[in-house]
Design a protein around this motif. Sequence first.
Motif, PDB file in Angstrom:
ATOM      1  N   ARG A  72       0.851  -1.195   0.000  1.00  0.00           N
ATOM      2  CA  ARG A  72       0.000   0.000   0.000  1.00  0.00           C
ATOM      3  C   ARG A  72       0.883   1.239   0.000  1.00  0.00           C
ATOM      4  NH1 ARG A  72      -4.831  -1.814   4.234  1.00  0.00           N
ATOM      5  NH2 ARG A  72      -5.581  -3.554   2.961  1.00  0.00           N
ATOM      6  N   CYS A  73       0.293   2.396   0.208  1.00  0.00           N
ATOM      7  CA  CYS A  73       1.041   3.647   0.136  1.00  0.00           C
ATOM      8  C   CYS A  73       0.797   4.468   1.401  1.00  0.00           C
ATOM      9  CB  CYS A  73       0.619   4.434  -1.103  1.00  0.00           C
ATOM     10  SG  CYS A  73       1.555   5.952  -1.341  1.00  0.00           S
ATOM     11  N   PHE A  88       2.910  -1.902  -7.291  1.00  0.00           N
ATOM     12  CA  PHE A  88       3.454  -0.570  -7.069  1.00  0.00           C
ATOM     13  C   PHE A  88       4.624  -0.663  -6.104  1.00  0.00           C
ATOM     14  CE2 PHE A  88       3.463   3.120  -4.188  1.00  0.00           C
ATOM     15  CZ  PHE A  88       3.798   4.117  -5.090  1.00  0.00           C
ATOM     16  N   SER A  89       5.741  -0.029  -6.447  1.00  0.00           N
ATOM     17  CA  SER A  89       6.889   0.026  -5.550  1.00  0.00           C
ATOM     18  C   SER A  89       7.663   1.294  -5.845  1.00  0.00           C
ATOM     19  CB  SER A  89       7.787  -1.195  -5.728  1.00  0.00           C
ATOM     20  OG  SER A  89       8.917  -1.103  -4.895  1.00  0.00           O
ATOM     21  N   SER A 103      13.330   8.640 -15.670  1.00  0.00           N
ATOM     22  CA  SER A 103      12.203   9.536 -15.393  1.00  0.00           C
ATOM     23  C   SER A 103      11.113   8.800 -14.620  1.00  0.00           C
ATOM     24  CB  SER A 103      11.642  10.083 -16.703  1.00  0.00           C
ATOM     25  OG  SER A 103      11.001   9.058 -17.439  1.00  0.00           O
ATOM     26  N   PHE A 104       9.986   9.459 -14.435  1.00  0.00           N
ATOM     27  CA  PHE A 104       8.852   8.852 -13.744  1.00  0.00           C
ATOM     28  C   PHE A 104       8.285   7.686 -14.546  1.00  0.00           C
ATOM     29  CE2 PHE A 104       6.690  11.211 -16.866  1.00  0.00           C
ATOM     30  CZ  PHE A 104       5.311  11.043 -16.795  1.00  0.00           C
ATOM     31  N   THR A 105       7.577   6.804 -13.863  1.00  0.00           N
ATOM     32  CA  THR A 105       7.008   5.621 -14.518  1.00  0.00           C
ATOM     33  C   THR A 105       5.625   5.887 -15.089  1.00  0.00           C
ATOM     34  OG1 THR A 105       8.252   4.108 -13.109  1.00  0.00           O
ATOM     35  CG2 THR A 105       6.256   3.231 -14.124  1.00  0.00           C
ATOM     36  N   GLU A 157      -6.525   9.830  -8.546  1.00  0.00           N
ATOM     37  CA  GLU A 157      -6.813   9.916  -7.115  1.00  0.00           C
ATOM     38  C   GLU A 157      -6.915   8.544  -6.458  1.00  0.00           C
ATOM     39  OE1 GLU A 157      -7.925  11.863  -3.462  1.00  0.00           O
ATOM     40  OE2 GLU A 157      -7.205  12.752  -5.333  1.00  0.00           O
ATOM     41  N   GLU A 158      -7.315   7.536  -7.221  1.00  0.00           N
ATOM     42  CA  GLU A 158      -7.489   6.194  -6.670  1.00  0.00           C
ATOM     43  C   GLU A 158      -6.278   5.297  -6.910  1.00  0.00           C
ATOM     44  OE1 GLU A 158     -11.162   4.907  -8.447  1.00  0.00           O
ATOM     45  OE2 GLU A 158     -12.319   5.737  -6.787  1.00  0.00           O
ATOM     46  N   GLY A 159      -5.254   5.840  -7.539  1.00  0.00           N
ATOM     47  CA  GLY A 159      -4.039   5.066  -7.735  1.00  0.00           C
ATOM     48  C   GLY A 159      -3.957   4.306  -9.033  1.00  0.00           C
TER      49      GLY A 159
END
Length: 464
Positions: A47-48, A128-129, A319-321, A326-328
């Motif tokens: 989770r985050c 997600f990591s 760079s970013f992935t 808002e919900e991921g």
Amino acid sequence: MKPVKDWFARLVKSDGIIGNGHFMVRYEDLPAIFRYWDNTYVFNTKRCIGLSLGNDPLSVVVLIYFIYKKINGYISSEILADKFPAFCDQILTLPDHLKEWRPDQLQLQLHDNPGWKTLKPGRAIKEFSGMILSSSGTTGKAKYIYFKHEDLLRNALNVVDRFGFSRGQRLFITVPVTHMFGLGVGVLPAVLASANIFLTGKANIIKFLEGHSVFTPHFTLVSPALCRMAITLKKKVHSRSLYISAGERLDTRSYEAFEDQFGELVNLYGSSELGAIATSPEGDNNKKERWEGALTPLQGIDIQLDKRYGEILCHHPASFTAYLDEEGCRMERSEWHLTKDVGKDCEANAFKVSGRIDHCVNRSGFLISLDEIESKLKGLFPEISGLIVFERPGDQNSGAEIIAVYEKSDAGGPSEEEIKLRSGKNLNKHLVPDAVYLVPEIKKLSSGKPDRNYMKQHITELAG
């Protein structure tokens, strides 16, 4: 771009520190702190965790911990702590007061995020990591930017190579560590190089001068606003620091004045999605190019200009992935990032940024950058604290009208007529504003940037 290996082992063997004049933590103390947190808290890495952080040593230690342990985190500032997205199941806050830097004093406080309960079943982040940053841009609508832990470190290592950060050097960070400039150009490169970090929570001129006196930094991260504030001192400060700024470029007059009073200033071009992209050249022989905005990409980064509009396109290997909603849920990116900035080619693989693509207007046959006009006006009127420029429809012959809006100052300042007169004498005709308004305050977005849409819609009543 090479991978980053054994960085934490090197860090904790160094004698470096993270401080702010009130508290200090040594890198060699980090293993004991991390062991205490490992034994006290259980983080669900699937989770985050929303991180409510400030510009202080403990916040930096938390960032190092999350990246080293590869815990998923959404990075936010303390002032936005009540606005965490729904994909964060918990929110981590820090103690208000610390008596001493013992591990058992560094209590992390975890709270449930009310927004998490609004997620529909199966909508939580999957596979997600990494770490998430946010960027509101100029519209105020948040974009959530997902970086893998490894890519954040590779991105930062490119900055180390560009500036030559090394063990024992001192880096003074006057910008938020929750934004990519403070994190990706400040904290993480300093950590990878085992350099010392000194922080200030309030980016004002007093803290700026105090930090230089106490910390005597080799490198200082500053905002263009702080540079303009420093120029008004009209005094020279003897310093061996190399200053690094990001965001809007200073106009040539202000750039020259800052370097005369403080020392060499390198302008860095980057974004939340890509980190550092390019910098201006260093050295006395490159002053003219630096002051006029010439930029050279960092190693491994490719730049192209769109043939139709001149938009800057960038390919960055670290760079970013993806963007997240808002919900991921992921919104995948393209291989070449569209920066929404307009640029032009220079000699020797260099380029210049003219302004935002949505801040350009046609005026009497010229394609004019409103950002460029803002920069020139700020150079003419350094005594004015706030200034924005926007367009409104004009007649068919002249095109859009240019409107300049200034914040009134308690110390007085120029009148609307004085502003018009000085602008007309110092700027090309097509850059001179058609109308000037003085207002009590320029409304800001939560990011701190001007709310241009609001000001454009309400300028008449605000100036009345």
